[in-house]
Design a protein around this motif. Structure first.
Motif, mmCIF file in Angstrom:
data_model
loop_
_atom_site.group_PDB
_atom_site.id
_atom_site.type_symbol
_atom_site.label_atom_id
_atom_site.label_comp_id
_atom_site.label_asym_id
_atom_site.label_seq_id
_atom_site.Cartn_x
_atom_site.Cartn_y
_atom_site.Cartn_z
ATOM 1 N N LEU A 105 -0.596 -0.987 2.623
ATOM 2 C CA LEU A 105 0.183 0.049 1.956
ATOM 3 C C LEU A 105 0.515 1.169 2.924
ATOM 4 O O LEU A 105 -0.132 1.334 3.955
ATOM 5 C CB LEU A 105 -0.607 0.592 0.760
ATOM 6 N N LYS A 106 1.504 1.963 2.567
ATOM 7 C CA LYS A 106 1.910 3.105 3.383
ATOM 8 C C LYS A 106 1.512 4.386 2.661
ATOM 9 O O LYS A 106 1.464 4.426 1.437
ATOM 10 C CB LYS A 106 3.419 3.082 3.618
ATOM 11 N N SER A 107 1.276 5.420 3.458
ATOM 12 C CA SER A 107 0.901 6.693 2.862
ATOM 13 C C SER A 107 1.692 7.838 3.480
ATOM 14 O O SER A 107 2.218 7.727 4.579
ATOM 15 C CB SER A 107 -0.600 6.944 3.039
ATOM 16 N N THR A 108 1.746 8.912 2.722
ATOM 17 C CA THR A 108 2.277 10.188 3.187
ATOM 18 C C THR A 108 1.085 11.137 3.235
ATOM 19 O O THR A 108 -0.055 10.704 3.050
ATOM 20 C CB THR A 108 3.350 10.719 2.223
ATOM 21 N N LYS A 109 1.317 12.418 3.398
ATOM 22 C CA LYS A 109 0.203 13.374 3.436
ATOM 23 C C LYS A 109 -0.591 13.379 2.137
ATOM 24 O O LYS A 109 -1.793 13.591 2.142
ATOM 25 C CB LYS A 109 0.727 14.783 3.712
#
Length: 118
Positions: free
Chosen positions: A85-89
């Motif tokens: 999965l990808k994440s942001t802050k």
């Protein structure tokens, strides 16, 4: 004033293909944060106390996300990456083909709660 009265209204407004995913995420968060209240803030459903959000979720046209504290994301960056999965802050994006694993939802929600002191 929010355009959604509650989590049910938010989920009902989502596309039919996303509703099961949102229902599952809602249930996962409810289990992890069993004493938290279901709240709507910034037109998004979340769990918290009063106006303090521990974890929230959303389904937009191009993106679905679980939103938690910055510290929760950084503490579990390796787990997020390992799940593909990808994440942001402050969020983890997911899709119907690649939902967030139950265990990771719980870890993120509990880490967010701890960081926020709730």
């Amino acid at each position: 004033m929010s355009k959604f009265a509650d989590h049910d209204a938010y989920i009902a407004a989502a596309s039919e293909t996303l509703r099961p995913l949102l229902l599952q995420l809602r249930a996962q968060l409810a289990r992890a944060l069993s004493d938290a209240e279901e709240i709507i803030a910034y037109d998004l459903p979340g769990f918290g106390f009063g106006k303090s959000i521990i974890a929230g979720y959303a389904a937009f046209t191009q993106q679905r996300g679980l939103y938690v504290s910055k510290g929760a994301i950084s503490a579990h960056a390796e787990d997020i990456a390992a799940a593909g999965l990808k994440s942001t802050k402050t969020g983890v994006t997911f899709s119907p083909r690649k939902p967030i694993p139950d265990e990771l939802v719980a870890k993120l929600a509990l880490a967010s709660r701890k960081e926020l002191g709730l």
